[in-house]
Design a protein around this motif. Sequence first.
Motif, PDB file in Angstrom:
ATOM      1  N   LYS A  11       0.917  -1.279   0.189  1.00  0.00           N
ATOM      2  CA  LYS A  11       0.145  -0.073   0.009  1.00  0.00           C
ATOM      3  C   LYS A  11       0.733   1.303   0.055  1.00  0.00           C
ATOM      4  N   ARG A  12       1.935   1.195   0.849  1.00  0.00           N
ATOM      5  CA  ARG A  12       2.794   2.335   0.673  1.00  0.00           C
ATOM      6  C   ARG A  12       3.607   2.612  -0.553  1.00  0.00           C
ATOM      7  N   TYR A  13       3.941   1.615  -1.155  1.00  0.00           N
ATOM      8  CA  TYR A  13       4.229   1.827  -2.676  1.00  0.00           C
ATOM      9  C   TYR A  13       3.377   2.375  -3.440  1.00  0.00           C
ATOM     10  N   ASP A  14       2.188   1.982  -3.250  1.00  0.00           N
ATOM     11  CA  ASP A  14       1.153   2.383  -4.339  1.00  0.00           C
ATOM     12  C   ASP A  14       0.877   3.880  -4.020  1.00  0.00           C
ATOM     13  N   ILE A  15       1.038   4.280  -2.659  1.00  0.00           N
ATOM     14  CA  ILE A  15       0.974   5.871  -2.551  1.00  0.00           C
ATOM     15  C   ILE A  15       2.081   6.452  -3.184  1.00  0.00           C
ATOM     16  N   LEU A  16       3.185   6.195  -2.994  1.00  0.00           N
ATOM     17  CA  LEU A  16       4.562   6.590  -3.505  1.00  0.00           C
ATOM     18  C   LEU A  16       4.344   6.745  -5.096  1.00  0.00           C
ATOM     19  N   LYS A  17       3.880   5.585  -5.815  1.00  0.00           N
ATOM     20  CA  LYS A  17       3.547   5.588  -7.084  1.00  0.00           C
ATOM     21  C   LYS A  17       2.638   6.824  -7.730  1.00  0.00           C
ATOM     22  N   GLN A  18       1.458   6.882  -6.755  1.00  0.00           N
ATOM     23  CA  GLN A  18       0.622   8.182  -7.118  1.00  0.00           C
ATOM     24  C   GLN A  18       1.345   9.517  -7.014  1.00  0.00           C
ATOM     25  N   ALA A  19       2.335   9.533  -6.032  1.00  0.00           N
ATOM     26  CA  ALA A  19       2.911  10.672  -5.835  1.00  0.00           C
ATOM     27  C   ALA A  19       3.889  10.897  -7.112  1.00  0.00           C
ATOM     28  N   GLU A  20       4.805   9.847  -7.500  1.00  0.00           N
ATOM     29  CA  GLU A  20       5.494  10.130  -8.544  1.00  0.00           C
ATOM     30  C   GLU A  20       4.811  10.406  -9.972  1.00  0.00           C
ATOM     31  N   LYS A  21       3.749   9.887 -10.001  1.00  0.00           N
ATOM     32  CA  LYS A  21       2.775  10.234 -11.352  1.00  0.00           C
ATOM     33  C   LYS A  21       2.641  11.777 -11.410  1.00  0.00           C
ATOM     34  N   ILE A  22       2.365  12.314 -10.051  1.00  0.00           N
ATOM     35  CA  ILE A  22       2.011  13.788 -10.032  1.00  0.00           C
ATOM     36  C   ILE A  22       3.462  14.613 -10.403  1.00  0.00           C
ATOM     37  N   LEU A  23       4.608  14.018  -9.915  1.00  0.00           N
ATOM     38  CA  LEU A  23       5.885  14.668 -10.229  1.00  0.00           C
ATOM     39  C   LEU A  23       6.297  14.580 -11.764  1.00  0.00           C
ATOM     40  N   MET A  24       5.966  13.471 -12.490  1.00  0.00           N
ATOM     41  CA  MET A  24       6.453  13.381 -13.973  1.00  0.00           C
ATOM     42  C   MET A  24       5.133  13.934 -14.578  1.00  0.00           C
ATOM     43  N   THR A  25       4.021  14.423 -14.246  1.00  0.00           N
ATOM     44  CA  THR A  25       2.974  15.256 -14.988  1.00  0.00           C
ATOM     45  C   THR A  25       3.469  16.543 -14.759  1.00  0.00           C
ATOM     46  N   ASP A  26       3.966  17.145 -13.732  1.00  0.00           N
ATOM     47  CA  ASP A  26       4.426  18.636 -13.513  1.00  0.00           C
ATOM     48  C   ASP A  26       5.878  18.631 -14.323  1.00  0.00           C
ATOM     49  N   MET A  27       6.621  17.593 -14.137  1.00  0.00           N
ATOM     50  CA  MET A  27       7.765  17.653 -14.772  1.00  0.00           C
ATOM     51  C   MET A  27       8.821  18.677 -14.096  1.00  0.00           C
ATOM     52  N   PRO A  28       9.115  18.854 -13.001  1.00  0.00           N
ATOM     53  CA  PRO A  28      10.039  19.808 -12.407  1.00  0.00           C
ATOM     54  C   PRO A  28      11.410  19.546 -12.708  1.00  0.00           C
ATOM     55  N   ALA A  29      11.581  18.013 -12.667  1.00  0.00           N
ATOM     56  CA  ALA A  29      13.077  17.686 -13.318  1.00  0.00           C
ATOM     57  C   ALA A  29      12.678  16.401 -14.350  1.00  0.00           C
ATOM     58  N   ALA A  30      13.753  16.450 -15.485  1.00  0.00           N
ATOM     59  CA  ALA A  30      13.667  15.587 -16.412  1.00  0.00           C
ATOM     60  C   ALA A  30      14.597  14.213 -16.306  1.00  0.00           C
ATOM     61  N   PRO A  31      14.108  13.176 -15.637  1.00  0.00           N
ATOM     62  CA  PRO A  31      15.316  11.908 -15.600  1.00  0.00           C
ATOM     63  C   PRO A  31      15.963  11.685 -17.078  1.00  0.00           C
ATOM     64  N   ILE A  32      17.132  11.420 -17.050  1.00  0.00           N
ATOM     65  CA  ILE A  32      17.708  11.056 -18.377  1.00  0.00           C
ATOM     66  C   ILE A  32      18.117   9.520 -18.286  1.00  0.00           C
ATOM     67  N   TYR A  33      18.990   9.315 -17.425  1.00  0.00           N
ATOM     68  CA  TYR A  33      19.228   7.900 -17.379  1.00  0.00           C
ATOM     69  C   TYR A  33      19.536   7.678 -15.750  1.00  0.00           C
ATOM     70  N   TYR A  34      19.531   6.235 -15.490  1.00  0.00           N
ATOM     71  CA  TYR A  34      20.123   5.655 -14.277  1.00  0.00           C
ATOM     72  C   TYR A  34      21.459   5.189 -14.250  1.00  0.00           C
ATOM     73  N   TYR A  35      22.212   5.496 -13.402  1.00  0.00           N
ATOM     74  CA  TYR A  35      23.473   5.376 -13.231  1.00  0.00           C
ATOM     75  C   TYR A  35      23.809   3.781 -13.106  1.00  0.00           C
ATOM     76  N   THR A  36      25.238   3.386 -13.455  1.00  0.00           N
ATOM     77  CA  THR A  36      25.688   2.013 -13.607  1.00  0.00           C
ATOM     78  C   THR A  36      26.886   2.322 -12.676  1.00  0.00           C
ATOM     79  N   ASP A  37      27.381   1.095 -12.221  1.00  0.00           N
ATOM     80  CA  ASP A  37      28.718   0.875 -11.858  1.00  0.00           C
ATOM     81  C   ASP A  37      29.543   0.160 -12.887  1.00  0.00           C
ATOM     82  N   ALA A  38      30.821   0.577 -13.020  1.00  0.00           N
ATOM     83  CA  ALA A  38      31.591  -0.133 -13.931  1.00  0.00           C
ATOM     84  C   ALA A  38      32.987  -0.505 -13.254  1.00  0.00           C
TER      85      ALA A  38
END
Length: 543
Positions: free
Chosen positions: A490-517
């Motif tokens: 349930k907690r993750y579902d709530i956080l996913k709702q919040a993230e959808k708002i974040l990506m709807t308003d888009m105050p920041a644009a994610p580009i890539y996820y880091y890797t270790d090499a």
Amino acid sequence: MKKRLSILFSLLLVMSLFLAACGFNKESGGSSSGGNDSGKAKSQDLRVNIKTEPFSLNPGLANDSVSGAVLRQTFEGLTRLGKDGKPEEAMAKKIDVSDDGLVYTFKLRDAKWSNGDPVIAKDFEYAWKWALDAKNESQYAEQLYYIKGGEAANKGTGSMDDVGIKVVDDKTLQVTLEHPTTYFLELTAFYTYYPVDSKVVEKNPKWYTNAGDNYVTNGPFKMTQWKHNDKIVLKPSENYWEKDAVKLKNIEMYMINDNATELSMFEKGELDWAGNPAGQLPQDAIPQLKDKGNLNVNVKTGTYMYKFNTEDKALSNANVRKALAYAINRKAIVENVTKAEQVPATAMVPAQAYGEKKNNLFKDNDVKKAKELLNKGLKEMGLSKLPPIKISYNTDEGHQKVAQAVQDMWKKNLGVDVQLNNQEWNVYIDELNKGNFQIGRMGWIADFNDPITFLEMFEDKNGGNNNTFWENSKYQQLLDQSRKEQDPKKRYDILKQAEKILMTDMPAAPIYYYTDAWVQDENLKDVVMSSTGDIQFKWAHFK
């Protein structure tokens, strides 16, 4: 990660644009260095590079990956991240949690400091309250705000006596939290939660500045030499409670701040590990290492992004921001620019933070939709064309190449003119925090494997990490709601709702996820790495 942490971790990200510390990898033992066999099966001596002098080897002052790479070998908290990446009992032999998730009772095992002193509950209380005391200027004090009264004590609005840390007896520590925190046992494995030998520290406030009798630790290794700006030497601690698990006899940590030299030393057999998380491989060598088959790459719980100044007139419209985000070809960037198998990011939170394989909230390189959004946004703003915009980034070849690629994409896909603004780090981060920018490069590495560490960054318009100056009341309500929810799903579902708002308003644009090499000696086994950049040598050995 709070404001100061963001700055310092971002500085580390500057050093590791292409290669950051590792996915949720259990053991990195099966890797091959291409024949780098120097007889280590007999010596059990490990040689690694940590690039620079640690900021501090006091757990209460440490704030960077270099310090963390040393501290995780020499200290141990109530819990430790195990080989499976999950917290397990360490200094605590038993952990009880109240039904409401607010009170944790830790029963300590019979353990000793490297000088023979017993590890007692007071050592934890002393260390945590020392970090919360504002006069000590702990830059990670915010990590202790989960404890009841911790934030108030640190900010001077409450008493240290009211902080929810209670020594029941020498072997029992009771901790009361501000609100249920399902990941609290991950936090107790973090170095800010490490204990210190209160007897030693009370006598010598500068105990942590050099190797010697005063540098007392409780982890699998003890520090026997610290030649500043040159090398640190660790050896097994004969007083460690699980000393039979430790196989290495010696760890030499060099401070070589040149990527090409680091790789050269590895290829000559002078290092047993080169690259992330403590060191770094030269960018140009990555394709060749990949072709040779000895490059190790793991996805990291971290996001490389472009933050928008939402108070800037040209970027105040959400549709304009989304248009810019959608018009980026992330796949092209990771394949042709960064080249270390980074993952295109179409959400702010890496999927593994939710315990999932995918987290996609928009489509990569969606040029058609981007054009529609830009036209809609311009109409809403009463403009016929978006004025020239500027991407700012701190001095680094990698950041420059990414910015140039995005500059070309926005010109080609949207007809937007983009200027590039390169600044030295101190100037750059100061301008970013003051709001003197339009679009700024930033990276975020999770302190613990949970979505909240990404989402809290954008919670408060005036928050230390929220350089976007964006705020949304529904978003804030959801984050508050998540803090009270004890059911993980349930907690993750709530956080996913919040993230959808974040990506709807888009105050920041994610580009890539880091890797270790990284590359490693083919005989080195059981080095344990986590998705948040931790590396542990407790179980490491040469076969």
